[in-house]
Design an enzyme around this catalytic site. Sequence first.
Site, PDB file in Angstrom:
ATOM      1  N   HIS A  13       0.873  -1.204   0.000  1.00 45.53           N
ATOM      2  CA  HIS A  13       0.000   0.000   0.000  1.00 45.53           C
ATOM      3  C   HIS A  13       0.894   1.232   0.000  1.00 45.53           C
ATOM      4  CE1 HIS A  13      -3.847   2.105   1.472  1.00 45.53           C
ATOM      5  NE2 HIS A  13      -2.964   3.056   1.197  1.00 45.53           N
ATOM      6  N   HIS A  15       1.547   5.384  -1.662  1.00 44.96           N
ATOM      7  CA  HIS A  15       1.166   6.578  -2.449  1.00 44.96           C
ATOM      8  C   HIS A  15       2.424   7.208  -3.025  1.00 44.96           C
ATOM      9  CE1 HIS A  15      -2.986   6.701  -0.877  1.00 44.96           C
ATOM     10  NE2 HIS A  15      -2.438   6.153   0.181  1.00 44.96           N
ATOM     11  N   LYS A  95      -9.569  -0.157  -5.802  1.00 41.37           N
ATOM     12  CA  LYS A  95      -9.599   0.460  -4.477  1.00 41.37           C
ATOM     13  C   LYS A  95     -10.908   1.187  -4.256  1.00 41.37           C
ATOM     14  CE  LYS A  95      -7.793   2.119  -0.595  1.00 41.37           C
ATOM     15  NZ  LYS A  95      -6.733   3.085  -0.355  1.00 41.37           N
ATOM     16  N   HIS A 134     -10.621   1.225   1.731  1.00 44.52           N
ATOM     17  CA  HIS A 134     -10.404   2.215   2.790  1.00 44.52           C
ATOM     18  C   HIS A 134     -11.645   2.121   3.673  1.00 44.52           C
ATOM     19  CE1 HIS A 134      -8.672   6.001   4.469  1.00 44.52           C
ATOM     20  NE2 HIS A 134      -9.857   5.916   5.069  1.00 44.52           N
ATOM     21  N   HIS A 172      -4.701  -0.658   5.721  1.00 42.80           N
ATOM     22  CA  HIS A 172      -4.242   0.020   6.948  1.00 42.80           C
ATOM     23  C   HIS A 172      -5.166  -0.214   8.140  1.00 42.80           C
ATOM     24  CE1 HIS A 172      -6.955   2.775   4.962  1.00 42.80           C
ATOM     25  NE2 HIS A 172      -6.034   3.258   4.155  1.00 42.80           N
ATOM     26  N   ASP A 244       1.327   2.566   3.543  1.00 41.03           N
ATOM     27  CA  ASP A 244       0.489   3.763   3.380  1.00 41.03           C
ATOM     28  C   ASP A 244       1.332   5.032   3.486  1.00 41.03           C
ATOM     29  OD1 ASP A 244      -1.783   5.172   2.796  1.00 41.03           O
ATOM     30  OD2 ASP A 244      -2.548   5.177   4.834  1.00 41.03           O
TER      31      ASP A 244
END
Length: 359
Positions: A13, A15, A95, A134, A172, A244
């Site tokens: 995970h 970004h 996602k 999420h 997460h 994350d």
Amino acid sequence: MKIAEIIQPDDFHLHLRDGIYLKHTVTYSSKYARAIIMPNLKPPITSIEQAKSYRNEILNINPDFNPLMTLYLNQNIKKEELKKFPDIPWLLGIKLYPSGATTHSDYGVKVSELEYFYSYFELMEKYNIPLLVHGEVADYEVDFFEREKVFIENHLIPIREKFPYLKIVLEHVSSKEGVEFVNQYDLTAATVTPQHLLLTRNDLFFGGINPHNFCLPIVKTQHDKEAIAKEVLQGNPKFFAGTDSAPHPKHKKESCCGPAGIFSAPISIELYLQFFDDYGKSFYNNYTDKDLLENKEVINRIENFLSKFGADFYGLEYNKKTISIYKQEFSIPEEYPLGNETVVPMWAGKTLKYTCYIS
Ligand code: DOR
Ligand code: ZN
């Protein structure tokens, strides 16, 4: 002193952002062999074509890093595209962002309209496409620290029960209830971040508010942290590493209404090692080794968590290269460059006990 060698880890995970940030962010994750790249760009990644061109940009920066792409669930995803997933090895999932729940989630799914996407979930089940979630509601009426629990109860369990063959990752995981949910169902797993293993809400407020410890889902209580830690330490294969890491420029994080996101990419393997060392002492109390990470059983657990369990869940081969772990202290820098700005990492200024390098 080198103490161990393990299969090179994956970050399930991550970004990376885009534009002028990308050169830096890709480099910061270079100790990982592969990572699942989040699609919450502006505009979000909703087609295979877009995912491919984003992936190529990443590969141009570091051809040795394998970016595994995801699409952002919204009505722009064409259903015909779903049947192409099984033939594209670098395309791993879709996602789900509840709209309003986090950074760049404005194109996400309104929880009141989740049922519209049931026809997508049916196809995802058919083509074995994992749903990455999420798991938070964003209602003002719901207490901020209960967003995950309420989402699971009201929205995720109904999806889980209606689509029993859909692979679901609770991204997460941040709460005791999240851990229980994951343990309760087959084909259900969770990514675990360094912050949800190492921080509690005290770290947000103690000694003054610290915006660099603010992420979503928000870090919670000692009980929640311990519930997650226990699964990782005992080697539950449903729980694997996903950082994350979510960089935002320092000046934005330090402003009023600053965005959620903790940046950990360049130090995240070392943070996980520190977690095993700090919390393993009481958990593995029958091990008498002077240094816990010199224990073969502990190193196996670490390797499983960082380099095997996630690959197993997604049906990927293990990486061929290894990383070497050294007992070598280092201080986390106060800032890292991010485009023309800087970003403050988790635990800036703190000293960690281990360092690792690709072997
Ligand atoms: O803290 C977070 N930051 N949580 C998310 O879900 C998104 C992320 C981001 O993109 O900044
Ligand atoms: Zn994220």
